[in-house]
Design a protein around this motif. Structure first.
Motif: not given
Length: 87
Positions: A19-22
């Motif tokens: 969730e915390d990476i694009d």
């Protein structure tokens, strides 16, 4: 090829709940395991299942060649491209 690259990165993020990476933060040449993205063996199993389901590619987790396909996003893109061109 670039759209497949983004598609693979998005698949990695979605199937592993990162969730915390694009997708833009994932270097396509960076190793997926260890020093790179930091995935582990459980992640490999989940990613292998996701690749199998989405692209209809069967991989043997114990096979050294299959491990090479999961070395990086670039390696996965090459595998998918080669498998699709063989159909």
């Amino acid at each position: 090829m670039q759209s497949l690259d983004l598609e693979v990165k998005t698949l990695i993020i979605e199937c592993l709940n990162l969730e915390d990476i694009d997708a833009s933060e994932i270097d396509s040449a960076e190793p997926l395991f260890g020093e790179g993205l930091g995935l582990d063996s459980i992640d490999a199993l989940e990613l292998g299942l996701a690749v199998k389901k989405k692209y209809n590619i069967v991989l043997n987790a114990d096979d050294n060649e299959s491990r090479q396909h999961f070395a990086s996003v670039n390696a996965l893109v090459q595998l998918i491209t080669a498998s699709n061109s063989g159909e």
